[in-house]
Write a protein that holds these residues in place. Structure first.
Motif, PDB file in Angstrom:
ATOM      1  N   LYS A 174       0.805  -1.219   0.000  1.00 10.80           N
ATOM      2  CA  LYS A 174       0.000   0.000   0.000  1.00 10.80           C
ATOM      3  C   LYS A 174       0.841   1.273   0.000  1.00 10.80           C
ATOM      4  CE  LYS A 174      -3.968  -2.023   2.464  1.00 10.80           C
ATOM      5  NZ  LYS A 174      -4.822  -1.930   3.675  1.00 10.80           N
ATOM      6  N   LYS A 175       2.067   1.179   0.505  1.00 11.25           N
ATOM      7  CA  LYS A 175       2.815   2.403   0.777  1.00 11.25           C
ATOM      8  C   LYS A 175       4.134   2.510   0.023  1.00 11.25           C
ATOM      9  CE  LYS A 175       0.786   2.741   5.386  1.00 11.25           C
ATOM     10  NZ  LYS A 175       1.036   2.813   6.846  1.00 11.25           N
ATOM     11  N   ARG A 176       4.372   1.605  -0.909  1.00 11.71           N
ATOM     12  CA  ARG A 176       5.624   1.686  -1.668  1.00 11.71           C
ATOM     13  C   ARG A 176       5.480   1.063  -3.043  1.00 11.71           C
ATOM     14  NH1 ARG A 176       7.196  -2.572   2.300  1.00 11.71           N
ATOM     15  NH2 ARG A 176       7.535  -4.558   1.198  1.00 11.71           N
ATOM     16  N   GLU A 177       6.305   1.531  -3.957  1.00 14.45           N
ATOM     17  CA  GLU A 177       6.499   0.889  -5.254  1.00 14.45           C
ATOM     18  C   GLU A 177       7.851   0.210  -5.221  1.00 14.45           C
ATOM     19  OE1 GLU A 177       8.462   4.265  -8.104  1.00 14.45           O
ATOM     20  OE2 GLU A 177       6.328   4.554  -7.601  1.00 14.45           O
ATOM     21  N   GLU A 178       8.053  -0.727  -6.152  1.00 19.45           N
ATOM     22  CA  GLU A 178       9.313  -1.457  -6.166  1.00 19.45           C
ATOM     23  C   GLU A 178       9.883  -1.524  -7.575  1.00 19.45           C
ATOM     24  OE1 GLU A 178       8.529  -4.396  -2.341  1.00 19.45           O
ATOM     25  OE2 GLU A 178       8.327  -5.230  -4.377  1.00 19.45           O
ATOM     26  N   HIS A 179      11.208  -1.523  -7.627  1.00 18.42           N
ATOM     27  CA  HIS A 179      11.944  -1.640  -8.888  1.00 18.42           C
ATOM     28  C   HIS A 179      12.927  -2.792  -8.725  1.00 18.42           C
ATOM     29  CE1 HIS A 179      10.617   2.444 -10.284  1.00 18.42           C
ATOM     30  NE2 HIS A 179      10.461   2.585  -8.974  1.00 18.42           N
ATOM     31  N   TRP A 180      12.789  -3.803  -9.566  1.00 18.51           N
ATOM     32  CA  TRP A 180      13.624  -4.996  -9.483  1.00 18.51           C
ATOM     33  C   TRP A 180      14.528  -5.105 -10.708  1.00 18.51           C
ATOM     34  CZ3 TRP A 180       9.849  -9.600  -8.024  1.00 18.51           C
ATOM     35  CH2 TRP A 180       9.297  -9.359  -6.755  1.00 18.51           C
ATOM     36  N   ILE A 181      15.754  -5.542 -10.473  1.00 18.67           N
ATOM     37  CA  ILE A 181      16.657  -5.939 -11.557  1.00 18.67           C
ATOM     38  C   ILE A 181      17.186  -7.337 -11.229  1.00 18.67           C
ATOM     39  CG2 ILE A 181      18.852  -5.514 -12.723  1.00 18.67           C
ATOM     40  CD1 ILE A 181      18.385  -2.558 -12.407  1.00 18.67           C
ATOM     41  N   ILE A 182      17.084  -8.232 -12.200  1.00 20.68           N
ATOM     42  CA  ILE A 182      17.581  -9.596 -12.009  1.00 20.68           C
ATOM     43  C   ILE A 182      19.098  -9.583 -12.143  1.00 20.68           C
ATOM     44  CG2 ILE A 182      17.447 -11.994 -12.745  1.00 20.68           C
ATOM     45  CD1 ILE A 182      14.808 -10.800 -11.655  1.00 20.68           C
ATOM     46  N   ILE A 183      19.773 -10.016 -11.091  1.00 25.38           N
ATOM     47  CA  ILE A 183      21.236 -10.035 -11.069  1.00 25.38           C
ATOM     48  C   ILE A 183      21.784 -11.375 -11.536  1.00 25.38           C
ATOM     49  CG2 ILE A 183      23.274  -9.877  -9.576  1.00 25.38           C
ATOM     50  CD1 ILE A 183      21.686  -8.050  -7.756  1.00 25.38           C
ATOM     51  N   LYS A 184      21.078 -12.451 -11.123  1.00 23.04           N
ATOM     52  CA  LYS A 184      21.537 -13.792 -11.481  1.00 23.04           C
ATOM     53  C   LYS A 184      20.342 -14.729 -11.540  1.00 23.04           C
ATOM     54  CE  LYS A 184      24.644 -17.537 -10.058  1.00 23.04           C
ATOM     55  NZ  LYS A 184      25.638 -18.009  -9.072  1.00 23.04           N
ATOM     56  N   GLY A 185      20.369 -15.649 -12.487  1.00 24.29           N
ATOM     57  CA  GLY A 185      19.344 -16.679 -12.547  1.00 24.29           C
ATOM     58  C   GLY A 185      18.206 -16.384 -13.491  1.00 24.29           C
ATOM     59  N   GLN A 186      17.208 -17.248 -13.428  1.00 26.29           N
ATOM     60  CA  GLN A 186      16.019 -17.121 -14.266  1.00 26.29           C
ATOM     61  C   GLN A 186      14.777 -17.227 -13.392  1.00 26.29           C
ATOM     62  OE1 GLN A 186      16.960 -20.391 -17.035  1.00 26.29           O
ATOM     63  NE2 GLN A 186      16.945 -18.854 -18.666  1.00 26.29           N
ATOM     64  N   GLY A 187      13.784 -16.435 -13.738  1.00 25.66           N
ATOM     65  CA  GLY A 187      12.567 -16.461 -12.951  1.00 25.66           C
ATOM     66  C   GLY A 187      11.332 -16.287 -13.793  1.00 25.66           C
ATOM     67  N   LYS A 188      10.190 -16.467 -13.151  1.00 26.43           N
ATOM     68  CA  LYS A 188       8.902 -16.208 -13.783  1.00 26.43           C
ATOM     69  C   LYS A 188       8.191 -15.176 -12.921  1.00 26.43           C
ATOM     70  CE  LYS A 188       6.652 -19.566 -15.658  1.00 26.43           C
ATOM     71  NZ  LYS A 188       5.839 -20.806 -15.851  1.00 26.43           N
ATOM     72  N   ILE A 189       7.921 -14.014 -13.508  1.00 31.60           N
ATOM     73  CA  ILE A 189       7.343 -12.895 -12.770  1.00 31.60           C
ATOM     74  C   ILE A 189       5.857 -12.767 -13.084  1.00 31.60           C
ATOM     75  CG2 ILE A 189       8.061 -11.260 -14.558  1.00 31.60           C
ATOM     76  CD1 ILE A 189       7.949 -10.352 -10.879  1.00 31.60           C
ATOM     77  N   THR A 190       5.068 -12.565 -12.073  1.00 37.28           N
ATOM     78  CA  THR A 190       3.644 -12.273 -12.225  1.00 37.28           C
ATOM     79  C   THR A 190       3.402 -10.826 -11.831  1.00 37.28           C
ATOM     80  OG1 THR A 190       3.005 -14.551 -11.707  1.00 37.28           O
ATOM     81  CG2 THR A 190       1.306 -12.851 -11.453  1.00 37.28           C
ATOM     82  N   ILE A 191       2.838 -10.050 -12.757  1.00 41.60           N
ATOM     83  CA  ILE A 191       2.447  -8.660 -12.484  1.00 41.60           C
ATOM     84  C   ILE A 191       0.969  -8.553 -12.849  1.00 41.60           C
ATOM     85  CG2 ILE A 191       2.798  -6.225 -13.022  1.00 41.60           C
ATOM     86  CD1 ILE A 191       5.206  -7.323 -11.662  1.00 41.60           C
ATOM     87  N   GLU A 192       0.116  -8.497 -11.834  1.00 40.60           N
ATOM     88  CA  GLU A 192      -1.329  -8.545 -12.057  1.00 40.60           C
ATOM     89  C   GLU A 192      -1.660  -9.796 -12.877  1.00 40.60           C
ATOM     90  OE1 GLU A 192      -3.690  -6.892 -10.647  1.00 40.60           O
ATOM     91  OE2 GLU A 192      -2.599  -5.244  -9.710  1.00 40.60           O
ATOM     92  N   ASN A 199      15.317 -12.856 -16.883  1.00 38.36           N
ATOM     93  CA  ASN A 199      16.667 -13.370 -16.673  1.00 38.36           C
ATOM     94  C   ASN A 199      17.602 -12.211 -16.372  1.00 38.36           C
ATOM     95  OD1 ASN A 199      17.060 -12.258 -19.252  1.00 38.36           O
ATOM     96  ND2 ASN A 199      16.467 -14.195 -20.208  1.00 38.36           N
ATOM     97  N   VAL A 200      18.897 -12.481 -16.382  1.00 37.20           N
ATOM     98  CA  VAL A 200      19.875 -11.474 -15.970  1.00 37.20           C
ATOM     99  C   VAL A 200      19.703 -10.181 -16.767  1.00 37.20           C
ATOM    100  CG1 VAL A 200      22.334 -10.928 -15.834  1.00 37.20           C
ATOM    101  CG2 VAL A 200      21.529 -13.216 -15.235  1.00 37.20           C
ATOM    102  N   GLY A 201      19.578  -9.065 -16.055  1.00 36.58           N
ATOM    103  CA  GLY A 201      19.413  -7.762 -16.682  1.00 36.58           C
ATOM    104  C   GLY A 201      17.978  -7.310 -16.836  1.00 36.58           C
ATOM    105  N   SER A 202      17.019  -8.209 -16.636  1.00 34.38           N
ATOM    106  CA  SER A 202      15.605  -7.836 -16.761  1.00 34.38           C
ATOM    107  C   SER A 202      15.231  -6.829 -15.673  1.00 34.38           C
ATOM    108  CB  SER A 202      14.709  -9.064 -16.640  1.00 34.38           C
ATOM    109  OG  SER A 202      14.917  -9.967 -17.692  1.00 34.38           O
ATOM    110  N   TYR A 203      14.458  -5.829 -16.074  1.00 29.10           N
ATOM    111  CA  TYR A 203      13.984  -4.806 -15.138  1.00 29.10           C
ATOM    112  C   TYR A 203      12.479  -4.946 -14.976  1.00 29.10           C
ATOM    113  CZ  TYR A 203      12.127  -0.294 -13.644  1.00 29.10           C
ATOM    114  OH  TYR A 203      11.426   0.687 -13.005  1.00 29.10           O
ATOM    115  N   ILE A 204      12.019  -4.887 -13.725  1.00 29.22           N
ATOM    116  CA  ILE A 204      10.583  -5.025 -13.440  1.00 29.22           C
ATOM    117  C   ILE A 204      10.146  -3.854 -12.566  1.00 29.22           C
ATOM    118  CG2 ILE A 204       8.784  -6.462 -12.429  1.00 29.22           C
ATOM    119  CD1 ILE A 204      11.985  -8.228 -12.922  1.00 29.22           C
TER     120      ILE A 204
END
Length: 251
Positions: A174-192, A199-204
């Motif tokens: 409720k009180k913050r936004e977030e900025h993510w950068i993948i440093i290592k590895g692979q993931g699956k991101i859910t946004i809504e 993967n590495v370098g992805s910005y969310i």
């Protein structure tokens, strides 16, 4: 700031100096002759003096470091930065032209003020010399762990590691936004309702109030994320969990 526990007169004993250093918890003391700064001393200086044959009744004058580093009250920002670049300098007395002590600055304190965007006036007393760069613990979670690397009233920076096959809860803030950068590895991101691989370098970017989660889709490698939080509050109780693999939902 109470200056008394950071200063000692030149004719006092090493035992007095040790007591002062124990009281101030900073590992150093400023040496005065009346009101004039004439040197500095660290706990290391005292240790070396005792090993060399001095005893605790010896005077500070016998061990004083006369070739000490200092700042004038007229020092510029560039001068302060350059002085603290030395690995050997952890503190600096601030004196006027007559070498009267006006302030004490520690390297950790100086860095803390800079990173928090605070205005620095070396003539004014810092609110407390005990202020240090904050050292944060590593906090374990069922999915991995995180460590805060910087925290101020307007930002928190974290390093997050998600273990192979694990995922964070589906959550929002409720009180913050977030900025993510993948440093290592692979993931699956859910946004809504959107799901994609990263993967590495992805910005969310995760806006305030946005449902999100991330999963480490690797079977062997950790997923490491650099997270920057911007907002008005950064407590863990601003995590509203909607779904969670570890039964931590409260709503």
């Amino acid at each position: 700031m109470t200056i008394d526990k950071y200063v000692i007169q030149v004719e006092q004993s090493l035992l007095d100096a040790m007591k002062k250093i124990e009281e101030n918890k900073q590992g150093f003391i400023i040496i005065l002759e009346d009101q004039t700064v004439v040197g500095t001393m660290t706990d290391g200086d005292i240790r070396r003096a005792l090993i060399a044959g001095k005893d605790i009744s010896s005077t500070v004058k016998e061990v004083i470091n006369l070739s000490f580093e200092y700042l004038l009250t007229t020092a510029t920002f560039v001068e302060i930065v350059e002085r603290f670049k030395s690995e050997k300098i952890d503190f600096l007395p601030v004196v006027n032209k007559k070498f009267i002590l006006k302030n004490i600055i520690t390297k950790a304190q100086f860095h803390d003020f800079l990173l928090e965007g605070k205005k620095i006036n070396i003539v004014e007393r810092f609110k407390d010399i005990e202020l240090k760069m904050k050292s944060f613990e590593i906090f374990n979670r069922p999915w991995g762990f995180y460590k805060t690397v910087f925290l101020s009233e307007f930002v928190q920076a974290k390093i997050i590691q998600v273990f192979p096959g694990q995922q964070l809860s589906l959550q929002f803030h409720k009180k913050r936004e977030e900025h993510w950068i993948i440093i290592k590895g692979q993931g699956k991101i859910t946004i809504e309702e959107s799901i994609r691989e990263v993967n590495v370098g992805s910005y969310i970017f995760i806006p305030k109030g946005c449902k999100h989660r991330i999963k480490n889709i690797s079977k062997n490698e950790p997923l490491i994320i650099s997270e920057i939080q911007l907002g008005t509050y950064f407590g863990e109780d601003d995590i509203i969990r909607i779904e969670d693999d570890y039964n931590r939902c409260k709503y």
